[in-house]
Design an enzyme around this catalytic site. Sequence first.
Site, PDB file in Angstrom:
ATOM      1  N   ALA A  57       6.451  -5.589  17.516  1.00  0.00           N
ATOM      2  CA  ALA A  57       5.263  -5.481  16.650  1.00  0.00           C
ATOM      3  C   ALA A  57       4.297  -6.640  16.894  1.00  0.00           C
ATOM      4  O   ALA A  57       3.082  -6.442  16.911  1.00  0.00           O
ATOM      5  CB  ALA A  57       5.676  -5.439  15.184  1.00  0.00           C
ATOM      6  N   LYS A  95      14.530 -14.766  -4.359  1.00  0.00           N
ATOM      7  CA  LYS A  95      15.551 -13.718  -4.511  1.00  0.00           C
ATOM      8  C   LYS A  95      16.234 -13.439  -3.163  1.00  0.00           C
ATOM      9  O   LYS A  95      17.449 -13.314  -3.082  1.00  0.00           O
ATOM     10  CB  LYS A  95      14.902 -12.418  -5.019  1.00  0.00           C
ATOM     11  CG  LYS A  95      14.590 -12.417  -6.499  1.00  0.00           C
ATOM     12  CD  LYS A  95      13.811 -11.157  -6.868  1.00  0.00           C
ATOM     13  CE  LYS A  95      13.486 -11.112  -8.349  1.00  0.00           C
ATOM     14  NZ  LYS A  95      14.660 -10.917  -9.215  1.00  0.00           N
ATOM     15  N   GLU A  98       2.677  -6.028  20.374  1.00  0.00           N
ATOM     16  CA  GLU A  98       1.799  -4.853  20.312  1.00  0.00           C
ATOM     17  C   GLU A  98       0.527  -5.173  19.517  1.00  0.00           C
ATOM     18  O   GLU A  98      -0.562  -4.755  19.882  1.00  0.00           O
ATOM     19  CB  GLU A  98       2.569  -3.687  19.683  1.00  0.00           C
ATOM     20  CG  GLU A  98       1.866  -2.351  19.756  1.00  0.00           C
ATOM     21  CD  GLU A  98       1.157  -1.981  18.464  1.00  0.00           C
ATOM     22  OE1 GLU A  98       0.545  -0.916  18.436  1.00  0.00           O
ATOM     23  OE2 GLU A  98       1.187  -2.772  17.491  1.00  0.00           O
ATOM     24  N   GLU A 102       4.332  -6.649  -1.020  1.00  0.00           N
ATOM     25  CA  GLU A 102       4.829  -5.824   0.088  1.00  0.00           C
ATOM     26  C   GLU A 102       5.900  -6.610   0.834  1.00  0.00           C
ATOM     27  O   GLU A 102       5.678  -7.766   1.202  1.00  0.00           O
ATOM     28  CB  GLU A 102       3.703  -5.453   1.054  1.00  0.00           C
ATOM     29  CG  GLU A 102       4.214  -4.523   2.155  1.00  0.00           C
ATOM     30  CD  GLU A 102       3.224  -4.261   3.284  1.00  0.00           C
ATOM     31  OE1 GLU A 102       2.838  -3.120   3.478  1.00  0.00           O
ATOM     32  OE2 GLU A 102       2.847  -5.236   3.982  1.00  0.00           O
ATOM     33  N   ARG A 131       7.554 -10.966   5.226  1.00  0.00           N
ATOM     34  CA  ARG A 131       8.194 -10.305   6.367  1.00  0.00           C
ATOM     35  C   ARG A 131       9.583 -10.903   6.537  1.00  0.00           C
ATOM     36  O   ARG A 131       9.727 -12.120   6.693  1.00  0.00           O
ATOM     37  CB  ARG A 131       7.350 -10.509   7.619  1.00  0.00           C
ATOM     38  CG  ARG A 131       7.837  -9.699   8.790  1.00  0.00           C
ATOM     39  CD  ARG A 131       6.792  -9.651   9.881  1.00  0.00           C
ATOM     40  NE  ARG A 131       5.644  -8.847   9.525  1.00  0.00           N
ATOM     41  CZ  ARG A 131       4.421  -9.015  10.033  1.00  0.00           C
ATOM     42  NH1 ARG A 131       4.196  -9.951  10.904  1.00  0.00           N
ATOM     43  NH2 ARG A 131       3.437  -8.228   9.668  1.00  0.00           N
ATOM     44  N   ARG A 169       2.493 -14.199   3.600  1.00  0.00           N
ATOM     45  CA  ARG A 169       1.052 -14.446   3.700  1.00  0.00           C
ATOM     46  C   ARG A 169       0.323 -13.771   2.538  1.00  0.00           C
ATOM     47  O   ARG A 169       0.802 -12.784   1.973  1.00  0.00           O
ATOM     48  CB  ARG A 169       0.496 -13.933   5.035  1.00  0.00           C
ATOM     49  CG  ARG A 169       0.568 -12.409   5.240  1.00  0.00           C
ATOM     50  CD  ARG A 169      -0.806 -11.786   5.146  1.00  0.00           C
ATOM     51  NE  ARG A 169      -0.814 -10.331   5.240  1.00  0.00           N
ATOM     52  CZ  ARG A 169      -0.660  -9.535   4.207  1.00  0.00           C
ATOM     53  NH1 ARG A 169      -0.395 -10.014   3.016  1.00  0.00           N
ATOM     54  NH2 ARG A 169      -0.738  -8.210   4.346  1.00  0.00           N
ATOM     55  N   ASP A 185      -0.873  -4.659  -0.792  1.00  0.00           N
ATOM     56  CA  ASP A 185      -0.327  -5.584   0.213  1.00  0.00           C
ATOM     57  C   ASP A 185      -1.074  -6.915   0.230  1.00  0.00           C
ATOM     58  O   ASP A 185      -1.176  -7.553   1.276  1.00  0.00           O
ATOM     59  CB  ASP A 185      -0.347  -4.935   1.608  1.00  0.00           C
ATOM     60  CG  ASP A 185      -1.761  -4.627   2.074  1.00  0.00           C
ATOM     61  OD1 ASP A 185      -2.680  -4.613   1.230  1.00  0.00           O
ATOM     62  OD2 ASP A 185      -1.954  -4.421   3.284  1.00  0.00           O
TER      63      ASP A 185
HETATM   64  P1  0O2 Z   1      -1.627  -7.352   8.047  1.00  0.00           P
HETATM   65  O1  0O2 Z   1      -2.508  -8.476   8.359  1.00  0.00           O
HETATM   66  O2  0O2 Z   1      -0.383  -7.302   8.889  1.00  0.00           O
HETATM   67  O3  0O2 Z   1      -1.354  -7.193   6.598  1.00  0.00           O
HETATM   68  P2  0O2 Z   1      -2.030   1.151   3.587  1.00  0.00           P
HETATM   69  O4  0O2 Z   1      -1.659  -0.316   3.426  1.00  0.00           O
HETATM   70  O5  0O2 Z   1      -0.986   2.087   3.054  1.00  0.00           O
HETATM   71  O6  0O2 Z   1      -3.389   1.444   3.115  1.00  0.00           O
HETATM   72  P3  0O2 Z   1      -1.123   1.675   6.177  1.00  0.00           P
HETATM   73  O7  0O2 Z   1      -1.640   1.194   7.487  1.00  0.00           O
HETATM   74  O8  0O2 Z   1      -0.750   3.123   6.115  1.00  0.00           O
HETATM   75  O9  0O2 Z   1      -2.191   1.327   5.105  1.00  0.00           O
HETATM   76  O10 0O2 Z   1       0.116   0.836   5.727  1.00  0.00           O
HETATM   77  P4  0O2 Z   1       1.486   0.681   6.476  1.00  0.00           P
HETATM   78  O11 0O2 Z   1       1.733   1.823   7.393  1.00  0.00           O
HETATM   79  O12 0O2 Z   1       2.470   0.435   5.397  1.00  0.00           O
HETATM   80  O13 0O2 Z   1       1.255  -0.593   7.402  1.00  0.00           O
HETATM   81  C1  0O2 Z   1       0.723  -1.773   6.922  1.00  0.00           C
HETATM   82  C2  0O2 Z   1       1.185  -2.981   7.732  1.00  0.00           C
HETATM   83  O14 0O2 Z   1       2.310  -2.664   8.562  1.00  0.00           O
HETATM   84  C3  0O2 Z   1       0.146  -3.507   8.682  1.00  0.00           C
HETATM   85  O15 0O2 Z   1      -0.634  -4.425   7.995  1.00  0.00           O
HETATM   86  C4  0O2 Z   1       0.992  -4.192   9.752  1.00  0.00           C
HETATM   87  O16 0O2 Z   1       1.455  -5.450   9.290  1.00  0.00           O
HETATM   88  C5  0O2 Z   1       2.171  -3.275   9.852  1.00  0.00           C
HETATM   89  N1  0O2 Z   1       1.971  -2.184  10.821  1.00  0.00           N
HETATM   90  C6  0O2 Z   1       1.849  -0.875  10.528  1.00  0.00           C
HETATM   91  N2  0O2 Z   1       1.716  -0.157  11.653  1.00  0.00           N
HETATM   92  C7  0O2 Z   1       1.751  -1.014  12.680  1.00  0.00           C
HETATM   93  C8  0O2 Z   1       1.674  -0.856  14.106  1.00  0.00           C
HETATM   94  O17 0O2 Z   1       1.522   0.232  14.640  1.00  0.00           O
HETATM   95  N3  0O2 Z   1       1.767  -2.001  14.853  1.00  0.00           N
HETATM   96  C9  0O2 Z   1       1.936  -3.233  14.295  1.00  0.00           C
HETATM   97  N4  0O2 Z   1       2.018  -4.271  15.103  1.00  0.00           N
HETATM   98  N5  0O2 Z   1       2.003  -3.413  12.949  1.00  0.00           N
HETATM   99  C10 0O2 Z   1       1.917  -2.322  12.161  1.00  0.00           C
HETATM  100  P5  0O2 Z   1      -2.188  -4.583   8.298  1.00  0.00           P
HETATM  101  O18 0O2 Z   1      -2.936  -4.047   7.126  1.00  0.00           O
HETATM  102  O19 0O2 Z   1      -2.541  -3.997   9.622  1.00  0.00           O
HETATM  103  O20 0O2 Z   1      -2.487  -6.097   8.391  1.00  0.00           O
END
Ligand code: 0O2
Length: 235
Positions: A175, A44, A178, A163, A101, A67, A96
């Site tokens: 990101a 899409k 960081e 997601e 991305r 992923r 998620d």
């Molecule tokens: P991965 O491996 O990237 O998937 P929830 O999912 O709602 O229970 P959360 O943390 O509130 O938990 O969700 P949110 O805020 O939507 O963020 C989820 C994902 O956003 C993270 O996935 C990261 O990919 C990214 N992210 C959120 N905050 C940050 C941050 O401060 N720094 C960076 N670099 N990435 C961020 P995961 O689960 O960490 O892992």
Amino acid sequence: MSSLIANNIANNAPASLAAVLETSQKFAVLMNQYNCAIMEVETKLKVLDSEFSLKFDRNPIESITSRLKDPLSIINKLKRKGLPISVESLENNLFDIAGLRVVCDFQDDIYILEQLLTQQDDIEVIMRKDYIANPKPNGYRSLHLIIATPVFLTTGKKMMNVEVQFRTIAMDFWASVEHKLKYKKNISEEELISKKLKKCADDLALIDNQMQDIRIEIDSNEKENPNVYSFFDKL
Ligand code: 0O2
């Protein structure tokens, strides 16, 4: 005594092995469905990018990566949230597992793509977190959408959660770096480092705005190209 244990193991092994095999089979089936959902949403987005490029002579999407959350991260997340560790629990509680991305050149393209994607009549928006309008305290910016998309399986249609994270190149750069720095151990002066990272995020946001202003200026000078905003205003 030892023969009693051996008998016990022998008697229970087939049942527990069968349970493990059944769970792993269910897990594989579900992961394949999430993978198909990723393919649907990616297509899409690629369709939108390609049409946009024909109409306005530029591609809003710089890159798309995807992923499936790995099994260990799934188990850790379920544990962290105090949820049962089962295939049913991950499907019902985690949104998620399938992730895309989407990296864009400009911030306004993110919202245009969001609109074009979410207005499609087979897409359902489950959750929206706008960390661009409301950055996280550490400076993290991105637009997060949880959408449900249909996947057409041999057994029929199934809505699957995906997601989608939208970011500019600058937000993605911040990101990624960081994320790598966060997992480095024994950081001395952590507070100072966090402050510096936050400043970098804010500086990058300013640069993003400046780059977008330059593009708008160029667009408005280029008379041959239809104005993208007048087009999307009509949506
Ligand atoms: P991965 O491996 O990237 O998937 P929830 O999912 O709602 O229970 P959360 O943390 O509130 O938990 O969700 P949110 O805020 O939507 O963020 C989820 C994902 O956003 C993270 O996935 C990261 O990919 C990214 N992210 C959120 N905050 C940050 C941050 O401060 N720094 C960076 N670099 N990435 C961020 P995961 O689960 O960490 O892992």
